[in-house]
Design an enzyme around this catalytic site. Structure first.
Site, PDB file in Angstrom:
ATOM      1  N   SER A 177      45.377  22.142 -71.700  1.00  0.00           N
ATOM      2  CA  SER A 177      45.044  22.466 -70.311  1.00  0.00           C
ATOM      3  C   SER A 177      44.980  23.972 -70.086  1.00  0.00           C
ATOM      4  O   SER A 177      44.799  24.436 -68.969  1.00  0.00           O
ATOM      5  CB  SER A 177      46.069  21.846 -69.358  1.00  0.00           C
ATOM      6  OG  SER A 177      47.375  22.291 -69.694  1.00  0.00           O
ATOM      7  N   ASN A 179      57.967  19.443 -67.499  1.00  0.00           N
ATOM      8  CA  ASN A 179      57.654  18.602 -66.338  1.00  0.00           C
ATOM      9  C   ASN A 179      58.083  19.251 -65.025  1.00  0.00           C
ATOM     10  O   ASN A 179      57.337  19.250 -64.045  1.00  0.00           O
ATOM     11  CB  ASN A 179      58.311  17.231 -66.491  1.00  0.00           C
ATOM     12  CG  ASN A 179      57.784  16.489 -67.702  1.00  0.00           C
ATOM     13  OD1 ASN A 179      56.792  16.921 -68.307  1.00  0.00           O
ATOM     14  ND2 ASN A 179      58.427  15.392 -68.083  1.00  0.00           N
ATOM     15  N   THR A 196      25.157  15.779 -26.122  1.00  0.00           N
ATOM     16  CA  THR A 196      25.797  14.596 -26.704  1.00  0.00           C
ATOM     17  C   THR A 196      24.649  13.785 -27.294  1.00  0.00           C
ATOM     18  O   THR A 196      23.539  13.808 -26.735  1.00  0.00           O
ATOM     19  CB  THR A 196      26.561  13.753 -25.658  1.00  0.00           C
ATOM     20  OG1 THR A 196      25.627  13.224 -24.728  1.00  0.00           O
ATOM     21  CG2 THR A 196      27.615  14.567 -24.917  1.00  0.00           C
ATOM     22  N   HIS A 197      24.873  13.142 -28.396  1.00  0.00           N
ATOM     23  CA  HIS A 197      23.804  12.408 -29.111  1.00  0.00           C
ATOM     24  C   HIS A 197      22.637  13.338 -29.476  1.00  0.00           C
ATOM     25  O   HIS A 197      21.505  12.879 -29.616  1.00  0.00           O
ATOM     26  CB  HIS A 197      23.266  11.237 -28.292  1.00  0.00           C
ATOM     27  CG  HIS A 197      24.335  10.348 -27.729  1.00  0.00           C
ATOM     28  ND1 HIS A 197      24.786   9.223 -28.374  1.00  0.00           N
ATOM     29  CD2 HIS A 197      25.054  10.449 -26.596  1.00  0.00           C
ATOM     30  CE1 HIS A 197      25.735   8.649 -27.634  1.00  0.00           C
ATOM     31  NE2 HIS A 197      25.918   9.373 -26.556  1.00  0.00           N
ATOM     32  N   SER A 211      11.137  32.440 -49.101  1.00  0.00           N
ATOM     33  CA  SER A 211      10.622  31.372 -49.947  1.00  0.00           C
ATOM     34  C   SER A 211       9.763  31.989 -51.040  1.00  0.00           C
ATOM     35  O   SER A 211       9.220  33.077 -50.875  1.00  0.00           O
ATOM     36  CB  SER A 211       9.794  30.423 -49.092  1.00  0.00           C
ATOM     37  OG  SER A 211       8.792  29.809 -49.869  1.00  0.00           O
ATOM     38  N   LYS A 232       8.805  32.214 -44.350  1.00  0.00           N
ATOM     39  CA  LYS A 232      10.107  31.547 -44.300  1.00  0.00           C
ATOM     40  C   LYS A 232      11.304  32.503 -44.260  1.00  0.00           C
ATOM     41  O   LYS A 232      11.303  33.556 -44.866  1.00  0.00           O
ATOM     42  CB  LYS A 232      10.271  30.624 -45.526  1.00  0.00           C
ATOM     43  CG  LYS A 232       9.419  29.375 -45.498  1.00  0.00           C
ATOM     44  CD  LYS A 232       9.701  28.453 -44.328  1.00  0.00           C
ATOM     45  CE  LYS A 232      10.969  27.659 -44.511  1.00  0.00           C
ATOM     46  NZ  LYS A 232      10.845  26.640 -45.553  1.00  0.00           N
ATOM     47  N   GLU A 283      23.522  26.339 -45.501  1.00  0.00           N
ATOM     48  CA  GLU A 283      23.216  25.078 -46.193  1.00  0.00           C
ATOM     49  C   GLU A 283      24.152  24.848 -47.382  1.00  0.00           C
ATOM     50  O   GLU A 283      24.627  23.735 -47.618  1.00  0.00           O
ATOM     51  CB  GLU A 283      21.762  25.089 -46.684  1.00  0.00           C
ATOM     52  CG  GLU A 283      20.750  25.017 -45.562  1.00  0.00           C
ATOM     53  CD  GLU A 283      19.340  25.266 -46.064  1.00  0.00           C
ATOM     54  OE1 GLU A 283      18.637  24.293 -46.336  1.00  0.00           O
ATOM     55  OE2 GLU A 283      18.955  26.441 -46.205  1.00  0.00           O
ATOM     56  N   TYR A 319      56.852  11.583 -64.985  1.00  0.00           N
ATOM     57  CA  TYR A 319      55.672  12.341 -65.389  1.00  0.00           C
ATOM     58  C   TYR A 319      54.782  11.516 -66.316  1.00  0.00           C
ATOM     59  O   TYR A 319      55.245  10.797 -67.192  1.00  0.00           O
ATOM     60  CB  TYR A 319      56.087  13.637 -66.108  1.00  0.00           C
ATOM     61  CG  TYR A 319      54.883  14.432 -66.592  1.00  0.00           C
ATOM     62  CD1 TYR A 319      54.226  15.301 -65.739  1.00  0.00           C
ATOM     63  CD2 TYR A 319      54.388  14.266 -67.890  1.00  0.00           C
ATOM     64  CE1 TYR A 319      53.103  16.003 -66.167  1.00  0.00           C
ATOM     65  CE2 TYR A 319      53.279  14.971 -68.317  1.00  0.00           C
ATOM     66  CZ  TYR A 319      52.628  15.834 -67.447  1.00  0.00           C
ATOM     67  OH  TYR A 319      51.528  16.517 -67.863  1.00  0.00           O
ATOM     68  N   GLN A 355      48.219  16.082 -65.353  1.00  0.00           N
ATOM     69  CA  GLN A 355      47.570  17.336 -65.714  1.00  0.00           C
ATOM     70  C   GLN A 355      46.226  17.460 -64.988  1.00  0.00           C
ATOM     71  O   GLN A 355      45.726  18.565 -64.782  1.00  0.00           O
ATOM     72  CB  GLN A 355      47.374  17.378 -67.241  1.00  0.00           C
ATOM     73  CG  GLN A 355      46.761  18.639 -67.767  1.00  0.00           C
ATOM     74  CD  GLN A 355      46.948  18.771 -69.273  1.00  0.00           C
ATOM     75  OE1 GLN A 355      48.034  19.070 -69.756  1.00  0.00           O
ATOM     76  NE2 GLN A 355      45.903  18.498 -70.014  1.00  0.00           N
TER      77      GLN A 355
HETATM   78  N1  ARG Z   1      50.063  20.853 -69.163  1.00  0.00           N
HETATM   79  C1  ARG Z   1      50.923  19.885 -68.581  1.00  0.00           C
HETATM   80  C2  ARG Z   1      50.446  19.539 -67.169  1.00  0.00           C
HETATM   81  O1  ARG Z   1      49.713  20.267 -66.649  1.00  0.00           O
HETATM   82  C3  ARG Z   1      52.324  20.409 -68.521  1.00  0.00           C
HETATM   83  C4  ARG Z   1      53.377  19.367 -68.514  1.00  0.00           C
HETATM   84  C5  ARG Z   1      53.451  18.744 -69.856  1.00  0.00           C
HETATM   85  N2  ARG Z   1      54.524  17.821 -69.964  1.00  0.00           N
HETATM   86  C6  ARG Z   1      54.588  16.901 -70.914  1.00  0.00           C
HETATM   87  N3  ARG Z   1      55.582  16.093 -70.901  1.00  0.00           N
HETATM   88  N4  ARG Z   1      53.652  16.785 -71.805  1.00  0.00           N
HETATM   89  O2  ARG Z   1      50.792  18.566 -66.610  1.00  0.00           O
END
Ligand code: ARG
Length: 456
Positions: A23, A110, A155-156, A277, A283, A290, A317, A322
């Site tokens: 991650s 965690n 309205t509408h 444009s 334009k 938008e 957890y 993640q």
């Molecule tokens: N990269 C993990 C996350 O974002 C960190 C926690 C990882 N914990 C574990 N028990 N593998 O959630």
């Protein structure tokens, strides 16, 4: 990078699985929060005699160097690390040896990640609130300029009653003050430190979670360690606040787009917030508005994404969690990008009061006022309403508006009509006589401006 947990295994993680699992590409943006949390943790460990004071000092000093080096680019992120937590810890150990290995005492990734994301969201929420304030300021600028600029209220999307442009803009002002309140509310509930929940069950060390919480600016600690590591309600709440901001920006964008069309021409956007444009020389397109409208869908998707990730997850957890980060990061980036351009687009937008007034003059927009006129002469509202309906029908048939018909014609519908009816249906008077609290009359509009100013 070698895995911290390699000891238990005989085979390394498959390289594709390793990439999939990692991650760090996105959680590296929490480096500062991760280190801040680690500093507080190390200092608590020393305070409680769990690690030596010298060791803690070394750890804290080096963590300070690491964050400086990351910020200056001297220490590039190693994307082969599993996540930012592992990266920082490995770098620390590389720099100060075995002492670095003591940092993770009485802590798990965690609770560490649960802490980091809260700290990160707190920082980003504060930035977003500042951006909303800039938008409120832009709204105030326009509202102050256009306290007496008459436009049709709809309205509408049918012309309904005359209002002032300021009154209309201040409706958005109210929405954005609520958006700030919503973020603050969510932050209040999020502001409890999960650190010390450890993997899920707490720890055998005599830690001081309150000290860590205090050092990091939390209002207290999460009271259940399982909840501490499993809870992502605050992501859902904040994302929902962000989705609501986008909904407001999108409605505002939609109106700006309509108003700047030739069909309305109530406003002219500044050149710096429009594009041309590639083929049609005439334009002038409201691309920025938008895009803001379009990006709203992303943030709604981010909210839906996180709700779905959490649905059905057993405690505590799970790696699914993640996935919380990319959606909330995307939402934050999107909201910030939009709020980076939107306020200035509003501030530089030029209203065209003549066109607003012209549009207000042609739609029997003062019919309610005519009915109120009769009502004030003692006719029950429903009967007055019916009479005015017949008058409007008569006008439509004869291609006239209420101002065009003579007093004699009016008297033909109801003898209570006198010449002062023309004052009652004059658009300026219609607006000015809306004296009810929160209405479009000047006193109320000024009151609203004051409210937003005080809010800021
Ligand atoms: N990269 C993990 C996350 O974002 C960190 C926690 C990882 N914990 C574990 N028990 N593998 O959630």
């Amino acid at each position: 990078m070698d895995k911290m947990w390699a000891g238990r295994f005989t085979e390394p993680l498959d390289s594709k699985a390793d990439d999939f699992n990692s991650s760090i590409h996105f959680d590296c943006r929490m480096a500062e929060q991760d280190i801040k949390g680690s500093v507080a943790h190390a200092s608590m460990l020393a305070n409680k005699g769990i690690i030596g004071k010298d060791d803690a000092e070394k750890i804290i000093a080096e963590l300070g160097n690491i964050i400086e080096d990351i910020k200056s680019g001297k220490l590039p992120i190693d994307y082969s690390a599993e996540d930012i937590h592992m990266f920082v810890e490995a770098e620390l150990t590389k720099r100060i040896g075995d002492v670095g290995k003591k940092l993770h005492t009485a802590r798990s990734r965690n609770d560490q990640v649960a802490l980091d994301i809260r700290l990160y969201l707190k920082d980003e929420s504060a930035k977003i609130i500042e951006q909303i304030k800039t938008l409120l300021d832009a709204i105030l600028t326009q509202a102050t300029l256009h306290k007496s600029t008459i436009m049709p209220g709809y309205t509408h999307l049918q012309r309904a009653q005359p209002i002032t442009f300021a009154h209309h803009l201040l409706a958005y002002g109210m929405m954005f003050t609520r958006d700030i309140d919503r973020i603050n509310d969510a932050v209040k509930r999020m502001n409890y430190s999960p650190l010390g929940s450890c993997a899920l069950a707490g720890t055998t060390y005599d830690t001081d979670r309150y000290l860590v919480a205090e050092k990091l600016g939390f209002d207290g600690i999460t009271l259940n360690s399982i909840d501490g590591v499993s809870d992502r309600d605050f992501c859902v709440e904040l994302l929902s606040a962000f989705a609501t901001i986008m909904m407001h920006l999108s409605r505002f964008s939609e109106e700006v787009i309509l108003w700047s069309s030739w069909e309305f021409k109530f406003v002219e956007l500044d050149d710096s917030y429009t594009t041309g444009s590639s083929i049609m020389p005439q334009k002038k397109n409201p691309d920025i508005a938008e895009l803001v409208r379009g990006k709203t869908g992303r943030v709604y998707g981010d909210l839906m994404g996180i709700l779905t990730v959490l649905k059905g997850l057993p405690l505590a957890y799970n790696k699914d969690m993640q996935e919380d980060k990319e959606s909330i990061f995307d939402a934050i980036d999107t909201v910030k990008q939009c709020l980076d351009v939107f306020p200035q687009m509003i501030k530089t937008m030029k209203a065209i009061p003549e066109n607003m007034l012209k549009a207000a003059q042609k739609g029997f927009i003062n019919a309610t006022d005519l009915a109120d006129y009769l009502t004030k002469k003692g006719i029950p509202f429903r009967s007055a309403y019916k009479t005015v309906g017949q008058i409007v029908g008569y006008c439509v048939k004869n291609n006239k508006v209420l101002e065009d018909i003579t007093i004699e014609e009016y008297k033909g519908f109801d003898n209570n009509f006198e010449k002062d009816l023309y004052d009652a249906i004059d658009l300026h008077n219609c607006v000015e006589s809306r004296i009810s609290a929160g209405g479009t009359g000047l006193a109320s509009v000024e009151n609203q401006i004051e409210y937003v100013k005080k809010y800021l």
